[in-house]
Design a protein around this motif. Structure first.
Motif, PDB file in Angstrom:
ATOM      1  N   MET A 146       0.807  -1.272   0.014  1.00 27.59           N
ATOM      2  CA  MET A 146       0.025   0.049  -0.117  1.00 27.59           C
ATOM      3  C   MET A 146       0.894   1.125  -0.201  1.00 27.59           C
ATOM      4  O   MET A 146       0.439   2.268  -0.835  1.00 27.59           O
ATOM      5  N   PHE A 147       1.936   1.369   0.760  1.00 22.62           N
ATOM      6  CA  PHE A 147       2.742   2.201   0.848  1.00 22.62           C
ATOM      7  C   PHE A 147       3.951   2.564  -0.130  1.00 22.62           C
ATOM      8  O   PHE A 147       4.917   2.157  -0.185  1.00 22.62           O
ATOM      9  N   VAL A 148       3.629   2.802  -1.426  1.00 24.19           N
ATOM     10  CA  VAL A 148       4.441   2.951  -2.364  1.00 24.19           C
ATOM     11  C   VAL A 148       5.185   4.450  -2.322  1.00 24.19           C
ATOM     12  O   VAL A 148       4.379   5.584  -2.139  1.00 24.19           O
ATOM     13  N   LYS A 149       6.361   4.416  -2.432  1.00 28.04           N
ATOM     14  CA  LYS A 149       7.123   5.784  -1.943  1.00 28.04           C
ATOM     15  C   LYS A 149       6.432   6.737  -3.076  1.00 28.04           C
ATOM     16  O   LYS A 149       6.528   6.865  -4.237  1.00 28.04           O
ATOM     17  N   GLY A 150       6.333   7.837  -2.472  1.00 23.36           N
ATOM     18  CA  GLY A 150       6.025   9.268  -2.992  1.00 23.36           C
ATOM     19  C   GLY A 150       4.506   9.236  -3.617  1.00 23.36           C
ATOM     20  O   GLY A 150       4.140  10.190  -4.279  1.00 23.36           O
ATOM     21  N   VAL A 151       3.788   8.111  -3.568  1.00 29.87           N
ATOM     22  CA  VAL A 151       2.473   8.039  -4.029  1.00 29.87           C
ATOM     23  C   VAL A 151       1.519   8.538  -3.234  1.00 29.87           C
ATOM     24  O   VAL A 151       1.613   7.966  -2.101  1.00 29.87           O
ATOM     25  N   ARG A 152       0.582   9.152  -3.539  1.00 26.39           N
ATOM     26  CA  ARG A 152      -0.506   9.526  -2.653  1.00 26.39           C
ATOM     27  C   ARG A 152      -1.315   8.280  -2.262  1.00 26.39           C
ATOM     28  O   ARG A 152      -1.816   7.795  -3.208  1.00 26.39           O
ATOM     29  N   ILE A 153      -1.532   8.141  -1.030  1.00 24.08           N
ATOM     30  CA  ILE A 153      -2.199   6.993  -0.780  1.00 24.08           C
ATOM     31  C   ILE A 153      -3.748   7.330  -0.187  1.00 24.08           C
ATOM     32  O   ILE A 153      -4.599   6.499  -0.473  1.00 24.08           O
ATOM     33  N   ILE A 154      -3.939   8.490   0.108  1.00 32.67           N
ATOM     34  CA  ILE A 154      -5.468   9.011   0.591  1.00 32.67           C
ATOM     35  C   ILE A 154      -5.643  10.357  -0.042  1.00 32.67           C
ATOM     36  O   ILE A 154      -4.948  11.152   0.584  1.00 32.67           O
ATOM     37  N   GLN A 155      -6.824  10.604  -0.386  1.00 35.96           N
ATOM     38  CA  GLN A 155      -7.327  12.013  -0.339  1.00 35.96           C
ATOM     39  C   GLN A 155      -8.912  11.937  -0.185  1.00 35.96           C
ATOM     40  O   GLN A 155      -9.683  11.329  -0.676  1.00 35.96           O
ATOM     41  N   ILE A 156      -9.155  12.809   0.849  1.00 33.40           N
ATOM     42  CA  ILE A 156     -10.542  12.904   1.092  1.00 33.40           C
ATOM     43  C   ILE A 156     -10.906  14.398   1.130  1.00 33.40           C
ATOM     44  O   ILE A 156     -10.108  15.208   1.593  1.00 33.40           O
ATOM     45  N   LYS A 157     -12.153  14.700   0.519  1.00 36.30           N
ATOM     46  CA  LYS A 157     -12.428  16.039   0.489  1.00 36.30           C
ATOM     47  C   LYS A 157     -13.836  16.339   1.288  1.00 36.30           C
ATOM     48  O   LYS A 157     -14.575  15.328   1.463  1.00 36.30           O
ATOM     49  N   TYR A 158     -13.988  17.482   2.279  1.00 38.03           N
ATOM     50  CA  TYR A 158     -14.948  17.567   3.057  1.00 38.03           C
ATOM     51  C   TYR A 158     -15.457  19.009   2.682  1.00 38.03           C
ATOM     52  O   TYR A 158     -14.920  19.975   2.473  1.00 38.03           O
ATOM     53  N   MET A 159     -16.856  19.019   2.392  1.00 41.52           N
ATOM     54  CA  MET A 159     -17.580  20.273   2.249  1.00 41.52           C
ATOM     55  C   MET A 159     -17.871  20.884   3.754  1.00 41.52           C
ATOM     56  O   MET A 159     -18.468  20.163   4.678  1.00 41.52           O
ATOM     57  N   ILE A 160     -17.663  22.228   3.849  1.00 35.08           N
ATOM     58  CA  ILE A 160     -18.015  22.944   5.274  1.00 35.08           C
ATOM     59  C   ILE A 160     -18.843  24.088   4.813  1.00 35.08           C
ATOM     60  O   ILE A 160     -18.572  24.984   4.161  1.00 35.08           O
ATOM     61  N   ALA A 161     -20.241  23.842   5.421  1.00 37.53           N
ATOM     62  CA  ALA A 161     -21.028  25.190   5.449  1.00 37.53           C
ATOM     63  C   ALA A 161     -20.810  25.933   6.195  1.00 37.53           C
ATOM     64  O   ALA A 161     -20.537  25.866   7.426  1.00 37.53           O
ATOM     65  N   LYS A 162     -21.282  27.456   5.977  1.00 36.34           N
ATOM     66  CA  LYS A 162     -21.265  28.487   6.728  1.00 36.34           C
ATOM     67  C   LYS A 162     -22.266  28.445   7.810  1.00 36.34           C
ATOM     68  O   LYS A 162     -23.394  27.992   7.578  1.00 36.34           O
ATOM     69  N   ASN A 163     -21.796  28.792   9.151  1.00 40.16           N
ATOM     70  CA  ASN A 163     -22.549  28.803  10.095  1.00 40.16           C
ATOM     71  C   ASN A 163     -23.278  27.448  10.355  1.00 40.16           C
ATOM     72  O   ASN A 163     -24.304  27.392  11.209  1.00 40.16           O
ATOM     73  N   ASP A 164     -22.771  26.272   9.979  1.00 35.73           N
ATOM     74  CA  ASP A 164     -23.300  24.981  10.430  1.00 35.73           C
ATOM     75  C   ASP A 164     -22.701  24.498  11.526  1.00 35.73           C
ATOM     76  O   ASP A 164     -21.870  23.601  11.562  1.00 35.73           O
ATOM     77  N   PHE A 165     -23.402  24.796  12.794  1.00 35.57           N
ATOM     78  CA  PHE A 165     -22.774  24.481  14.016  1.00 35.57           C
ATOM     79  C   PHE A 165     -22.916  23.127  14.497  1.00 35.57           C
ATOM     80  O   PHE A 165     -22.486  22.487  15.209  1.00 35.57           O
ATOM     81  N   SER A 166     -24.136  22.600  14.021  1.00 31.88           N
ATOM     82  CA  SER A 166     -24.544  21.022  14.185  1.00 31.88           C
ATOM     83  C   SER A 166     -23.540  19.930  13.731  1.00 31.88           C
ATOM     84  O   SER A 166     -23.151  19.066  14.430  1.00 31.88           O
ATOM     85  N   LYS A 167     -22.802  20.476  12.580  1.00 32.80           N
ATOM     86  CA  LYS A 167     -21.762  19.381  11.984  1.00 32.80           C
ATOM     87  C   LYS A 167     -20.481  20.033  12.357  1.00 32.80           C
ATOM     88  O   LYS A 167     -19.342  19.150  11.864  1.00 32.80           O
ATOM     89  N   ALA A 168     -20.319  21.065  12.990  1.00 31.35           N
ATOM     90  CA  ALA A 168     -19.132  21.465  13.576  1.00 31.35           C
ATOM     91  C   ALA A 168     -18.130  20.311  14.022  1.00 31.35           C
ATOM     92  O   ALA A 168     -18.433  19.720  15.154  1.00 31.35           O
ATOM     93  N   GLY A 169     -16.830  20.221  13.381  1.00 33.44           N
ATOM     94  CA  GLY A 169     -15.999  19.350  13.982  1.00 33.44           C
ATOM     95  C   GLY A 169     -15.956  17.956  13.323  1.00 33.44           C
ATOM     96  O   GLY A 169     -15.272  17.075  13.643  1.00 33.44           O
ATOM     97  N   ALA A 170     -17.010  17.754  12.496  1.00 34.96           N
ATOM     98  CA  ALA A 170     -17.176  16.483  11.827  1.00 34.96           C
ATOM     99  C   ALA A 170     -16.030  16.163  10.953  1.00 34.96           C
ATOM    100  O   ALA A 170     -15.645  15.069  10.810  1.00 34.96           O
ATOM    101  N   ALA A 171     -15.791  17.195  10.081  1.00 33.35           N
ATOM    102  CA  ALA A 171     -14.483  17.029   9.406  1.00 33.35           C
ATOM    103  C   ALA A 171     -13.242  16.519  10.465  1.00 33.35           C
ATOM    104  O   ALA A 171     -12.556  15.476   9.662  1.00 33.35           O
ATOM    105  N   ALA A 172     -12.901  17.507  11.098  1.00 34.07           N
ATOM    106  CA  ALA A 172     -11.685  17.047  11.974  1.00 34.07           C
ATOM    107  C   ALA A 172     -11.885  15.832  12.595  1.00 34.07           C
ATOM    108  O   ALA A 172     -10.810  15.072  12.620  1.00 34.07           O
ATOM    109  N   SER A 173     -13.068  15.512  13.116  1.00 33.47           N
ATOM    110  CA  SER A 173     -13.343  14.012  13.746  1.00 33.47           C
ATOM    111  C   SER A 173     -12.888  12.857  12.792  1.00 33.47           C
ATOM    112  O   SER A 173     -12.104  11.923  13.026  1.00 33.47           O
TER     113      SER A 173
END
Ligand SMILES: Nc1ncnc2c1ncn2[C@@H]1O[C@H](COP(=O)(O)OP(=O)(O)OP(=O)(O)O)[C@@H](O)[C@H]1O
Ligand SMILES: [Mg+2]
Lengths: 118, 145
Positions: free
Chosen positions: B1-28
């Motif tokens: 899995m760990f091939v040198k120099g190759v990106r192994i994971i990329q995840i994108k998170y959408m973050i909405a303005k003033n959405d306190f109900s989901k706050a911290g979900a991305a970091a978690s």
């Protein structure tokens, strides 16, 4: 000191994480703004706060803080309790004000948490 | 899995303005992802704190944006890009204690003005690009070796 003893001396009610009450606590810190909490070095630390909302729980989760004490008799809402259960941390609530609660713990040998300086 | 120099994971998170109900979900989620990969606890904690502060800044101060987690063999990289309104003076914003948070935001536990300095302290590499009327872009990385 075990969380169980802390619960006793500050006269707190445990709301979540009953099964972790034998965990040891060595240091504590107290604040109401979460970025202040996010500058501490974790070392079996307890967070004392008057801020009762899900962000307190998230902050503890990020910091690997295993236990939170809500002061001044504040009780978290449903969403906060649910998140605490989800991330599996202890929350308790004490009728004592922040100053009194800190004083009791300090007098019983709990030290202030250190700032992390990198 | 760990091939040198190759990106192994990329995840994108959408973050909405003033959405306190989901706050911290991305970091978690970022924290959980790193834990699954067996990355050291010191790195995990620094990434967790920095991404939480970054996520909250996007929720509180911006019109919304995205956060990206990239992991390769050498480092963890977090990039956050929002849709403005940007920061007038980045140097001042980076100062400990500087905050434009309203009293409403402070009641939620934010606005110590410690977020940006905290992020910089946690990361091994930190870049911020912003100006009034534009996006704020934050790029930070954490060495794995
Ligand atoms: N993504 C952003 N878009 C626009 N302005 C921002 C952004 N991030 C930070 N700022 C500005 O920079 C200031 C300082 O940010 P910083 O994260 O250090 O403190 P804070 O968010 O106000 O408080 P804290 O992070 O301690 O809760 C903010 O008050 C805000 O004016
Ligand atoms: Mg901030």
């Amino acid at each position: 000191m075990k969380l169980r003893e802390i619960q006793k001396i500050i006269n707190a009610e445990v709301l979540t994480g009953e099964k972790h009450l034998d965990n040891e606590i060595e240091t504590a810190f107290a604040c109401d703004l979460m970025s202040d909490a996010l500058t501490f070095k974790e070392d079996k630390t307890l967070l004392l706060t008057g801020l009762v909302n899900p962000h307190t729980i998230r902050t503890a989760e990020m910091m690997d803080i295993g236990a939170i004490v809500f002061v001044r008799g504040k009780k978290p809402d449903e969403a906060t309790i649910k998140l605490a259960e989800e991330v599996d941390i202890v929350i308790m609530t004490t009728p004592n004000i922040l100053f009194t609660c800190s004083g009791i713990l300090f007098a019983n040998g709990i030290k202030g948490a250190e700032l992390s300086c990198r | 899995m760990f091939v040198k120099g190759v990106r192994i994971i990329q995840i994108k998170y959408m973050i909405a303005k003033n959405d306190f109900s989901k706050a911290g979900a991305a970091a978690s989620n970022i924290k959980k992802t790193l834990r699954k990969l067996g990355i050291s606890t010191d790195v995990i904690k620094r990434v967790a704190v920095a991404s939480y502060e970054t996520e909250m800044n996007v929720i509180i101060h911006s019109y919304g944006g995205k956060m990206y987690l990239n992991i390769d063999v050498e480092k963890v990289t977090i990039i956050a890009e929002d849709e403005g309104p940007g920061i007038e003076d980045v140097e001042i914003a980076m100062k400990e204690g500087y905050s434009t948070a309203t009293s409403q935001i402070r009641e939620l536990g934010f606005g110590a003005g410690m977020g940006l300095p905290n992020i910089k302290r946690c990361a091994d590499n930190f870049e911020i690009k912003s100006s009034l009327g534009n996006s704020t872009i934050i790029k930070m990385s954490f060495n794995l070796k």
